[in-house]
Design a protein around this motif. Structure first.
Motif, PDB file in Angstrom:
ATOM      1  N   THR A 334       3.777  -5.506   1.747  1.00 14.40           N
ATOM      2  CA  THR A 334       3.904  -5.200   3.168  1.00 14.40           C
ATOM      3  C   THR A 334       5.361  -5.259   3.620  1.00 14.40           C
ATOM      4  OG1 THR A 334       1.709  -6.108   3.618  1.00 14.40           O
ATOM      5  CG2 THR A 334       3.161  -5.806   5.497  1.00 14.40           C
ATOM      6  N   PHE A 335       5.861  -4.133   4.115  1.00 12.28           N
ATOM      7  CA  PHE A 335       7.209  -4.065   4.676  1.00 12.28           C
ATOM      8  C   PHE A 335       7.113  -4.168   6.197  1.00 12.28           C
ATOM      9  CE2 PHE A 335      10.538  -1.329   6.594  1.00 12.28           C
ATOM     10  CZ  PHE A 335      11.627  -2.135   6.305  1.00 12.28           C
ATOM     11  N   ARG A 336       8.057  -4.914   6.821  1.00 14.59           N
ATOM     12  CA  ARG A 336       7.968  -5.192   8.255  1.00 14.59           C
ATOM     13  C   ARG A 336       9.285  -4.882   8.962  1.00 14.59           C
ATOM     14  NH1 ARG A 336       3.513  -7.513  10.795  1.00 14.59           N
ATOM     15  NH2 ARG A 336       4.635  -9.347  11.521  1.00 14.59           N
ATOM     16  N   PHE A 337       9.154  -4.447  10.230  1.00 15.30           N
ATOM     17  CA  PHE A 337      10.333  -4.224  11.070  1.00 15.30           C
ATOM     18  C   PHE A 337       9.951  -4.484  12.526  1.00 15.30           C
ATOM     19  CE2 PHE A 337      13.848  -2.348  13.183  1.00 15.30           C
ATOM     20  CZ  PHE A 337      14.896  -2.325  12.278  1.00 15.30           C
ATOM     21  N   ASP A 338      10.738  -5.312  13.209  1.00 14.05           N
ATOM     22  CA  ASP A 338      10.488  -5.659  14.609  1.00 14.05           C
ATOM     23  C   ASP A 338      11.319  -4.748  15.508  1.00 14.05           C
ATOM     24  OD1 ASP A 338      10.250  -6.798  17.105  1.00 14.05           O
ATOM     25  OD2 ASP A 338      10.540  -8.862  16.422  1.00 14.05           O
ATOM     26  N   TYR A 339      10.642  -3.871  16.253  1.00 18.81           N
ATOM     27  CA  TYR A 339      11.322  -2.949  17.164  1.00 18.81           C
ATOM     28  C   TYR A 339      11.403  -3.477  18.587  1.00 18.81           C
ATOM     29  CZ  TYR A 339      11.385   0.958  13.837  1.00 18.81           C
ATOM     30  OH  TYR A 339      11.646   1.784  12.765  1.00 18.81           O
ATOM     31  N   GLN A 340      10.972  -4.702  18.820  1.00 17.28           N
ATOM     32  CA  GLN A 340      10.946  -5.340  20.134  1.00 17.28           C
ATOM     33  C   GLN A 340       9.823  -4.818  21.034  1.00 17.28           C
ATOM     34  OE1 GLN A 340      14.822  -5.391  21.945  1.00 17.28           O
ATOM     35  NE2 GLN A 340      15.690  -6.593  20.295  1.00 17.28           N
ATOM     36  N   HIS A 342       7.344  -3.088  19.685  1.00 15.87           N
ATOM     37  CA  HIS A 342       6.213  -3.177  18.767  1.00 15.87           C
ATOM     38  C   HIS A 342       6.725  -3.616  17.404  1.00 15.87           C
ATOM     39  CE1 HIS A 342       7.943   0.750  17.849  1.00 15.87           C
ATOM     40  NE2 HIS A 342       7.348   0.662  16.660  1.00 15.87           N
ATOM     41  N   VAL A 343       5.805  -4.007  16.549  1.00 12.70           N
ATOM     42  CA  VAL A 343       6.137  -4.373  15.176  1.00 12.70           C
ATOM     43  C   VAL A 343       5.574  -3.298  14.257  1.00 12.70           C
ATOM     44  CG1 VAL A 343       5.917  -6.093  13.345  1.00 12.70           C
ATOM     45  CG2 VAL A 343       6.042  -6.828  15.734  1.00 12.70           C
ATOM     46  N   TYR A 344       6.445  -2.746  13.430  1.00  8.89           N
ATOM     47  CA  TYR A 344       6.059  -1.705  12.475  1.00  8.89           C
ATOM     48  C   TYR A 344       5.824  -2.364  11.114  1.00  8.89           C
ATOM     49  CZ  TYR A 344       6.851   2.019   9.022  1.00  8.89           C
ATOM     50  OH  TYR A 344       6.757   2.872   7.953  1.00  8.89           O
ATOM     51  N   SER A 345       4.710  -2.058  10.492  1.00  3.88           N
ATOM     52  CA  SER A 345       4.429  -2.537   9.136  1.00  3.88           C
ATOM     53  C   SER A 345       3.915  -1.382   8.297  1.00  3.88           C
ATOM     54  CB  SER A 345       3.380  -3.657   9.145  1.00  3.88           C
ATOM     55  OG  SER A 345       3.781  -4.739   9.936  1.00  3.88           O
ATOM     56  N   ARG A 346       4.278  -1.410   7.024  1.00  3.38           N
ATOM     57  CA  ARG A 346       3.782  -0.430   6.073  1.00  3.38           C
ATOM     58  C   ARG A 346       3.315  -1.173   4.825  1.00  3.38           C
ATOM     59  NH1 ARG A 346       7.850   3.904   3.655  1.00  3.38           N
ATOM     60  NH2 ARG A 346       8.078   2.408   1.967  1.00  3.38           N
ATOM     61  N   ALA A 347       2.040  -1.059   4.500  1.00  3.78           N
ATOM     62  CA  ALA A 347       1.476  -1.741   3.336  1.00  3.78           C
ATOM     63  C   ALA A 347       1.016  -0.702   2.323  1.00  3.78           C
ATOM     64  CB  ALA A 347       0.307  -2.632   3.750  1.00  3.78           C
ATOM     65  N   VAL A 348       1.275  -0.977   1.067  1.00  9.41           N
ATOM     66  CA  VAL A 348       0.922  -0.052  -0.005  1.00  9.41           C
ATOM     67  C   VAL A 348      -0.193  -0.665  -0.845  1.00  9.41           C
ATOM     68  CG1 VAL A 348       1.761   1.263  -1.991  1.00  9.41           C
ATOM     69  CG2 VAL A 348       3.301   0.785  -0.066  1.00  9.41           C
ATOM     70  N   THR A 349      -1.298   0.055  -0.994  1.00 10.87           N
ATOM     71  CA  THR A 349      -2.385  -0.361  -1.877  1.00 10.87           C
ATOM     72  C   THR A 349      -2.433   0.605  -3.053  1.00 10.87           C
ATOM     73  OG1 THR A 349      -3.690  -1.277  -0.053  1.00 10.87           O
ATOM     74  CG2 THR A 349      -4.860  -0.753  -2.085  1.00 10.87           C
ATOM     75  N   PRO A 350      -2.227   0.117  -4.270  1.00 13.99           N
ATOM     76  CA  PRO A 350      -2.283   1.028  -5.419  1.00 13.99           C
ATOM     77  C   PRO A 350      -3.630   1.731  -5.500  1.00 13.99           C
ATOM     78  CG  PRO A 350      -1.376  -1.117  -6.052  1.00 13.99           C
ATOM     79  CD  PRO A 350      -1.922  -1.273  -4.673  1.00 13.99           C
ATOM     80  N   LEU A 351      -3.605   3.017  -5.770  1.00 17.53           N
ATOM     81  CA  LEU A 351      -4.830   3.775  -6.024  1.00 17.53           C
ATOM     82  C   LEU A 351      -5.063   3.805  -7.535  1.00 17.53           C
ATOM     83  CD1 LEU A 351      -5.868   7.075  -4.273  1.00 17.53           C
ATOM     84  CD2 LEU A 351      -6.247   6.751  -6.703  1.00 17.53           C
ATOM     85  N   ASP A 352      -4.141   4.417  -8.253  1.00 15.45           N
ATOM     86  CA  ASP A 352      -4.135   4.361  -9.713  1.00 15.45           C
ATOM     87  C   ASP A 352      -2.683   4.446 -10.150  1.00 15.45           C
ATOM     88  OD1 ASP A 352      -3.451   7.065  -9.451  1.00 15.45           O
ATOM     89  OD2 ASP A 352      -5.474   7.766  -9.912  1.00 15.45           O
ATOM     90  N   GLU A 353      -2.413   4.846 -11.368  1.00 16.29           N
ATOM     91  CA  GLU A 353      -1.036   4.873 -11.844  1.00 16.29           C
ATOM     92  C   GLU A 353      -0.228   6.023 -11.251  1.00 16.29           C
ATOM     93  OE1 GLU A 353      -0.486   4.576 -16.009  1.00 16.29           O
ATOM     94  OE2 GLU A 353      -1.660   2.738 -16.223  1.00 16.29           O
ATOM     95  N   THR A 354      -0.886   6.964 -10.600  1.00 15.98           N
ATOM     96  CA  THR A 354      -0.164   8.129 -10.091  1.00 15.98           C
ATOM     97  C   THR A 354      -0.232   8.295  -8.584  1.00 15.98           C
ATOM     98  OG1 THR A 354      -2.085   9.575 -10.419  1.00 15.98           O
ATOM     99  CG2 THR A 354      -0.540   9.357 -12.265  1.00 15.98           C
ATOM    100  N   GLU A 355      -1.083   7.524  -7.906  1.00 15.17           N
ATOM    101  CA  GLU A 355      -1.228   7.688  -6.465  1.00 15.17           C
ATOM    102  C   GLU A 355      -1.322   6.338  -5.762  1.00 15.17           C
ATOM    103  OE1 GLU A 355      -3.424  11.286  -4.903  1.00 15.17           O
ATOM    104  OE2 GLU A 355      -4.553  10.919  -6.751  1.00 15.17           O
ATOM    105  N   SER A 356      -1.099   6.363  -4.441  1.00 15.57           N
ATOM    106  CA  SER A 356      -1.128   5.141  -3.636  1.00 15.57           C
ATOM    107  C   SER A 356      -1.722   5.436  -2.269  1.00 15.57           C
ATOM    108  CB  SER A 356       0.293   4.581  -3.446  1.00 15.57           C
ATOM    109  OG  SER A 356       0.934   4.330  -4.667  1.00 15.57           O
ATOM    110  N   TRP A 357      -2.350   4.410  -1.695  1.00 17.58           N
ATOM    111  CA  TRP A 357      -2.759   4.434  -0.302  1.00 17.58           C
ATOM    112  C   TRP A 357      -1.661   3.761   0.514  1.00 17.58           C
ATOM    113  CZ3 TRP A 357      -6.792   7.385   0.695  1.00 17.58           C
ATOM    114  CH2 TRP A 357      -7.799   7.541  -0.257  1.00 17.58           C
ATOM    115  N   ILE A 358      -1.225   4.422   1.577  1.00 17.88           N
ATOM    116  CA  ILE A 358      -0.215   3.859   2.467  1.00 17.88           C
ATOM    117  C   ILE A 358      -0.880   3.544   3.800  1.00 17.88           C
ATOM    118  CG2 ILE A 358       2.079   4.161   3.460  1.00 17.88           C
ATOM    119  CD1 ILE A 358       2.042   4.392   0.416  1.00 17.88           C
TER     120      ILE A 358
END
Length: 442
Positions: A334-340, A342-358
């Motif tokens: 999980t990557f995080r950034f506070d914009y004051q 709102h708070v922006y977060s981006r989390a990556v869940t592996p799908l398989d070796e070639t794809e990902s869920w963002i």
């Protein structure tokens, strides 16, 4: 393991200059490695310590609650495994392996004929939310198969928070979900809106494009960059090869020691990061003295945006006070950034070796019902496109073209943060059958 041990000479010198090295314990000897665990290497880049299918002993975002219907299952690949999601007896989303233990048919192709169960479309084996078989409709009520050893389907623990389903796919008992999921998911006053994308890229490059030198170049024509004031624009363009020192917090997060270094969104203008910067357009001798950026159009626009910010935008303060969940990256992904605002977060869940869920999270704290309505409308009509399609879409196009398995990587000192994240994974991530990592003192 230190960053110096993984960098080429020019990078290690820069890392010494910026002191960007997490204080992590030395790796265990080979004899201490867990079952099936390879001895930790010290190769450049630590890519051998980044499991292609992800770190299993964590809670991951899996699927929006609204995407799971009441009368059938939904199939989704996570960490290289096929999972079926369906509704339990209480209406909550539950998860089983997608493959029926009888003849390996896909459970997602079946239906939820009885409340809290899912029925295999092939022979009618019917499983409850724990994976235990309750009936074999094809054989009839006298079937003995459902009492046989090995007739159960594996179940995976799930928890639904703010309408997002999280899943534990580890081999050990689940860790407290509060250790892996941002604190706003447990705060009733927080409005958390989320969306997802599917990237044709492994989870490692999908996560690692953070806090390095790509920000201005890749995103220079994004709405996000074009709306910066002059100070923010110069910070993105001219922060140079060095970065502030980093540190590991509680063995779970990587942050900058100066967590407000990247404060180009700060509406309080006098708090802007004060760095000596060259002219907006720099000359490059290797290009015959050519300048970049080629024009000053973005600079002129930044003057206008600065005027608007100073006169129209109220001064705000940071929303995140917990250092562990401030600007940075938190295990597992999980990557995080506070914009004051709102708070922006981006989390990556592996799908398989070639794809990902963002998964993207937008967190705010509306003062009233009207503000809550406004934040939702803004997210649907504008923000989701601006931040996740326009801005992150530029990342997506680049990352999907990266060949992560190529043997050659030559780090620059501006890559200190993503490299430090690899150290965090190698030294502090949970491993199957292993002890829980101890927290690192703040």
């Amino acid at each position: 393991m230190t960053i110096d041990e993984t960098m080429s000479p020019d990078v290690s010198v820069a890392a010494e200059r910026t002191k960007a090295r997490p204080k992590a314990p030395s790796p265990p000897p080979a004899s201490a490695a867990g079952p099936g665990e390879q001895t930790r290497g010290r190769g450049l880049g630590l890519r051998d310590q980044m499991p292609p299918l992800g770190m299993t002993e964590y809670w991951y975002p899996a699927i929006a609650d609204r995407k799971v219907p009441s009368r059938k299952g939904v199939r989704r690949t996570l960490l290289g495994r096929e999972i079926v999601f369906f509704r339990g007896k209480q209406g909550n989303v539950v998860a089983l392996t997608n493959w029926c233990p009888h003849r390996n048919a896909s459970l997602a192709g079946g239906k939820c004929l009885f409340q809290g169960t899912i029925t295999c479309p092939y022979h009618g084996l019917t499983f409850d939310e724990t994976g235990a078989p309750q009936a074999f409709l094809g054989e009839g009520s006298q079937s003995k198969f459902i009492r046989r050893r090995g007739s159960s389907a594996r179940s995976y623990p799930t928890q639904t928070l703010k309408d997002l389903v999280f899943i534990w796919m580890g081999d050990d008992e689940p860790s407290p979900i509060e250790e892996d999921v941002p604190p706003e998911f447990f705060d009733e006053s927080a409005l958390v809106m989320h969306s997802e994308q599917r990237w044709r890229a492994n989870w490692r490059p999908a996560l690692e494009n953070l806090q390095d030198s790509h920000a201005f170049f890749v995103h220079r024509n994004s709405i996000e960059v074009l709306s910066q004031d002059e100070s923010g624009l110069n910070l993105l363009l001219h922060m140079g090869p060095d970065r502030p020192p980093t540190k590991i917090v509680n063995g779970r997060a990587l942050v900058f020691e100066n967590t407000r270094f990247f404060d180009f969104q700060d509406s309080n203008q006098e708090r802007k990061t004060n760095l000596a910067r060259p002219e907006f357009q720099e000359s490059y001798p290797g290009l015959g003295g050519a300048k970049f950026p080629k024009t000053k159009a973005r600079l002129y626009l930044s003057h206008v945006m600065g005027f608007l910010r100073r006169h129209l935008r109220k001064k705000r303060d940071w929303l995140v006070e917990d250092e562990e969940w401030s600007l940075g990256v938190h295990l597992p992904t999980t990557f995080r950034f506070d914009y004051q605002t709102h708070v922006y977060s981006r989390a990556v869940t592996p799908l398989d070796e070639t794809e990902s869920w963002i998964f993207y999270y937008n967190t705010s704290y509306p003062r009233s019902r009207a503000w809550r309505w406004y934040r939702r409308a803004n997210y649907v009509l504008y923000y989701n496109w601006k931040q996740h399609r326009n801005f992150s879409g530029q990342d997506k196009r680049i990352v999907e073209g990266i060949s992560y398995e190529e043997p050659g990587e030559r780090f620059s000192s501006s890559d200190a943060f993503p490299l430090a994240y690899r150290v965090l994974v190698a030294e502090h991530s949970r491993r199957p059958g292993g002890p829980k990592p101890d927290g690192v003192p703040k």
